[in-house]
Design a protein around this motif. Structure first.
Motif, mmCIF file in Angstrom:
data_model
loop_
_atom_site.group_PDB
_atom_site.id
_atom_site.type_symbol
_atom_site.label_atom_id
_atom_site.label_comp_id
_atom_site.label_asym_id
_atom_site.label_seq_id
_atom_site.Cartn_x
_atom_site.Cartn_y
_atom_site.Cartn_z
ATOM 1 N N ASN A 1 0.852 -1.192 0.000
ATOM 2 C CA ASN A 1 0.000 0.000 0.000
ATOM 3 C C ASN A 1 0.886 1.240 0.000
ATOM 4 O OD1 ASN A 1 -2.833 0.907 0.172
ATOM 5 N ND2 ASN A 1 -2.098 1.977 1.985
ATOM 6 N N GLU A 2 0.356 2.334 -0.565
ATOM 7 C CA GLU A 2 1.170 3.542 -0.620
ATOM 8 C C GLU A 2 1.577 3.981 0.785
ATOM 9 O OE1 GLU A 2 0.026 6.282 -3.748
ATOM 10 O OE2 GLU A 2 0.541 7.895 -2.329
ATOM 11 N N THR A 3 0.594 4.094 1.696
ATOM 12 C CA THR A 3 0.946 4.322 3.106
ATOM 13 C C THR A 3 1.107 2.943 3.734
ATOM 14 O OG1 THR A 3 -0.414 6.291 3.134
ATOM 15 C CG2 THR A 3 0.218 5.393 5.277
ATOM 16 N N PRO A 4 2.316 2.605 4.215
ATOM 17 C CA PRO A 4 2.516 1.253 4.744
ATOM 18 C C PRO A 4 1.517 0.921 5.856
ATOM 19 C CG PRO A 4 4.576 2.507 4.742
ATOM 20 C CD PRO A 4 3.497 3.457 4.344
ATOM 21 N N CYS A 5 1.158 -0.358 5.955
ATOM 22 C CA CYS A 5 0.199 -0.804 6.971
ATOM 23 C C CYS A 5 0.648 -0.358 8.361
ATOM 24 C CB CYS A 5 0.071 -2.325 6.889
ATOM 25 S SG CYS A 5 -0.958 -3.019 8.170
ATOM 26 N N LEU A 6 1.939 -0.563 8.659
ATOM 27 C CA LEU A 6 2.436 -0.227 9.995
ATOM 28 C C LEU A 6 2.296 1.274 10.280
ATOM 29 C CD1 LEU A 6 3.746 -1.499 12.443
ATOM 30 C CD2 LEU A 6 5.981 -1.094 11.422
ATOM 31 N N TYR B 1 -7.347 -2.614 13.779
ATOM 32 C CA TYR B 1 -7.454 -1.625 12.705
ATOM 33 C C TYR B 1 -7.542 -2.333 11.346
ATOM 34 C CZ TYR B 1 -6.698 2.501 9.894
ATOM 35 O OH TYR B 1 -6.851 3.513 8.975
ATOM 36 N N VAL B 2 -8.633 -2.074 10.635
ATOM 37 C CA VAL B 2 -8.809 -2.646 9.291
ATOM 38 C C VAL B 2 -7.973 -1.801 8.333
ATOM 39 C CG1 VAL B 2 -10.483 -3.325 7.515
ATOM 40 C CG2 VAL B 2 -11.175 -3.299 9.938
ATOM 41 N N PHE B 3 -6.773 -2.282 8.034
ATOM 42 C CA PHE B 3 -5.821 -1.477 7.258
ATOM 43 C C PHE B 3 -6.237 -1.386 5.790
ATOM 44 C CE2 PHE B 3 -3.988 -5.130 5.117
ATOM 45 C CZ PHE B 3 -4.286 -6.155 5.986
ATOM 46 N N GLU B 4 -5.679 -0.359 5.145
ATOM 47 C CA GLU B 4 -5.849 -0.228 3.695
ATOM 48 C C GLU B 4 -4.656 -0.892 3.028
ATOM 49 O OE1 GLU B 4 -7.149 3.681 1.908
ATOM 50 O OE2 GLU B 4 -7.101 4.186 4.053
ATOM 51 N N GLY B 5 -4.911 -1.676 1.986
ATOM 52 C CA GLY B 5 -3.806 -2.297 1.263
ATOM 53 C C GLY B 5 -4.138 -3.705 0.834
ATOM 54 N N LYS C 1 -0.638 5.664 13.566
ATOM 55 C CA LYS C 1 -1.555 6.794 13.785
ATOM 56 C C LYS C 1 -2.527 6.486 14.919
ATOM 57 C CE LYS C 1 -3.831 9.544 10.713
ATOM 58 N NZ LYS C 1 -4.526 9.799 9.437
ATOM 59 N N VAL C 2 -2.996 5.251 14.938
ATOM 60 C CA VAL C 2 -3.923 4.830 15.996
ATOM 61 C C VAL C 2 -3.182 4.809 17.335
ATOM 62 C CG1 VAL C 2 -5.449 2.990 16.809
ATOM 63 C CG2 VAL C 2 -5.227 3.428 14.347
ATOM 64 N N PHE C 3 -1.962 4.283 17.318
ATOM 65 C CA PHE C 3 -1.174 4.215 18.554
ATOM 66 C C PHE C 3 -0.887 5.615 19.087
ATOM 67 C CE2 PHE C 3 2.862 4.367 20.783
ATOM 68 C CZ PHE C 3 2.573 3.512 21.838
ATOM 69 N N GLU C 4 -0.558 6.534 18.161
ATOM 70 C CA GLU C 4 -0.239 7.898 18.606
ATOM 71 C C GLU C 4 -1.433 8.543 19.301
ATOM 72 O OE1 GLU C 4 1.301 9.535 14.974
ATOM 73 O OE2 GLU C 4 3.115 8.295 15.200
ATOM 74 N N ARG C 5 -2.640 8.190 18.869
ATOM 75 C CA ARG C 5 -3.836 8.774 19.474
ATOM 76 C C ARG C 5 -4.138 8.177 20.851
ATOM 77 N NH1 ARG C 5 -9.428 10.193 18.186
ATOM 78 N NH2 ARG C 5 -8.857 10.765 16.066
ATOM 79 N N TYR C 6 -4.057 6.832 20.956
ATOM 80 C CA TYR C 6 -4.538 6.180 22.179
ATOM 81 C C TYR C 6 -3.431 5.661 23.096
ATOM 82 C CZ TYR C 6 -8.900 6.286 19.542
ATOM 83 O OH TYR C 6 -9.978 6.683 18.819
ATOM 84 N N PRO D 1 -16.828 4.760 16.849
ATOM 85 C CA PRO D 1 -17.618 5.574 15.923
ATOM 86 C C PRO D 1 -16.916 6.843 15.423
ATOM 87 C CG PRO D 1 -18.520 5.695 18.156
ATOM 88 C CD PRO D 1 -17.371 4.753 18.217
ATOM 89 N N ASP D 2 -15.775 7.210 15.989
ATOM 90 C CA ASP D 2 -15.061 8.421 15.599
ATOM 91 C C ASP D 2 -14.845 8.499 14.076
ATOM 92 O OD1 ASP D 2 -13.026 10.343 15.121
ATOM 93 O OD2 ASP D 2 -12.343 10.121 17.205
ATOM 94 N N ARG D 3 -15.290 9.618 13.485
ATOM 95 C CA ARG D 3 -15.223 9.785 12.025
ATOM 96 C C ARG D 3 -13.815 9.659 11.448
ATOM 97 N NH1 ARG D 3 -18.523 14.572 10.013
ATOM 98 N NH2 ARG D 3 -20.666 13.917 10.369
ATOM 99 N N ASP D 4 -12.821 10.065 12.265
ATOM 100 C CA ASP D 4 -11.424 10.023 11.804
ATOM 101 C C ASP D 4 -11.032 8.640 11.279
ATOM 102 O OD1 ASP D 4 -11.124 12.556 12.542
ATOM 103 O OD2 ASP D 4 -9.677 12.214 14.166
ATOM 104 N N TRP D 5 -11.647 7.614 11.842
ATOM 105 C CA TRP D 5 -11.218 6.245 11.502
ATOM 106 C C TRP D 5 -12.056 5.628 10.394
ATOM 107 C CZ3 TRP D 5 -6.746 6.587 13.259
ATOM 108 C CH2 TRP D 5 -6.473 7.106 14.530
#
Ligand code: G1P
Length: 292
Positions: free
Chosen positions: A136-141, A250-254, A146-151, A178-182
């Motif tokens: 994926n263009e943005t790596p899965c990790l 986290y349901v990653f993109e890729g 991003k999720v780790f940085e938030r929580y 439910p947070d829209r960011d995700w």
């Protein structure tokens, strides 16, 4: 809180690829011309994590050599005017810093992670299983960071799989955050189970080989008894961790390839070869010419 280290367990025997893995690590099997394990290390580097800790074992020295500088080979290539290839090789050893520790007896993924405890120390860290190649263009990790940085909590990568495939994976039961960011991709995990039967599975959300873990996992794993297959399972450890700390899925993109499986390995080979600028066109022509 920053993540400084990624643990790559590479001590497994690779029995699914015998006889190819009789005398070489399965992590060194190439997809086109790049070993599986290099895909994982590149994902670590491009996610901004500066150090890889390999949990290695008997017969895996080829991995250490691959990520070391090969002075003779470089000299030879320089002598033949193959400067770009020489630079490409040198880049491999400079992507991140490397450390190695040996798992003396392969007792499961949970045990492999415990083996890295002294090198990781008391800080959060990532784990990547090199069988899972994720493109994926943005790596899965990086997405998971991003999720780790938030929580500041543990995060595991998840993906929906067909019901009949659940018994190959750790499966989670989760509540959507439910947070829209995700954008509907983040779950707060409520329970998880290693390799359930389709009947017993709490969902079809499967854990894929990318984890960000808090150091509490070490304490939990050292008190975890062997589970499925007589091995110390990371999933069982995470299940115990849930009692004291939240864990996110986290349901990653890729696109993810299961390169630990022969058919998955072939899919990865074909699709990644098709994407290569140097050979994609010719390979596409060849595939089209096959009368299937
Ligand atoms: C391991 C984990 C499993 C996870 C899987 C992802 O299993 O134990 O929870 O779903 O990796 O690839 P393995 O494939 O090593 O049997």
């Amino acid at each position: 809180m920053r993540i400084h280290k990624a643990v790559l367990p590479v001590a497994g025997l690779g029995t699914r690829f015998l006889p190819a893995t009789k005398a070489q690590p399965k992590e060194m099997l190439p997809i086109v011309d790049k070993p599986l394990v290099q895909y994982a290390v590149e994902e670590v580097a491009s996610s901004g994590i500066p150090m890889v800790v390999f949990v290695t074992g008997r017969g895996k020295q080829a991995i250490e050599n691959h990520f070391d500088v090969s002075a003779e080979l470089e000299q030879e290539l320089a002598g033949r005017g193959k400067e770009s290839l020489r630079r490409q090789l040198r880049r491999i050893s400079g992507m991140v810093r490397f450390a190695y520790v040996r798992q003396q007896i392969p007792r499961g993924l949970g045990d492999a992670i415990l083996t890295a405890q002294d090198l990781v120390g008391e800080e959060p860290f990532a784990v990547l299983l090199s069988d899972d190649v994720i493109v994926n263009e943005t790596p899965c990790l990086k997405q998971m960071l991003k999720v780790f940085e938030r929580y500041g909590r543990s995060v595991v990568a998840v993906q929906r799989v067909p019901r009949k495939a659940v018994s190959s994976y750790g499966i989670i039961r989760g509540r959507l955050v439910p947070d829209r960011d995700w954008q509907g991709r983040l779950y707060r995990i409520e329970d998880m189970v290693e390799k359930p039967s389709p009947k017993a599975a709490p969902s079809n959300l499967a854990v894929i080989g990318r984890y960000i873990l808090t150091p509490t996992i070490f304490r939990v794993l050292s008190a975890t008894a062997p589970g499925a297959g007589g091995e110390i399972q990371l999933t069982d450890g995470l299940r115990r961790l849930l009692v004291t700390e939240p864990i996110y899925g986290y349901v990653f993109e890729g696109t993810r390839y299961d390169a630990g499986d022969k058919l998955g390995f072939l899919r990865a080979t074909v699709e990644l070869a098709l994407q290569r600028p140097d050979m994609g066109k010719a390979f596409r022509r060849y595939l089209k010419s096959l009368r299937l």
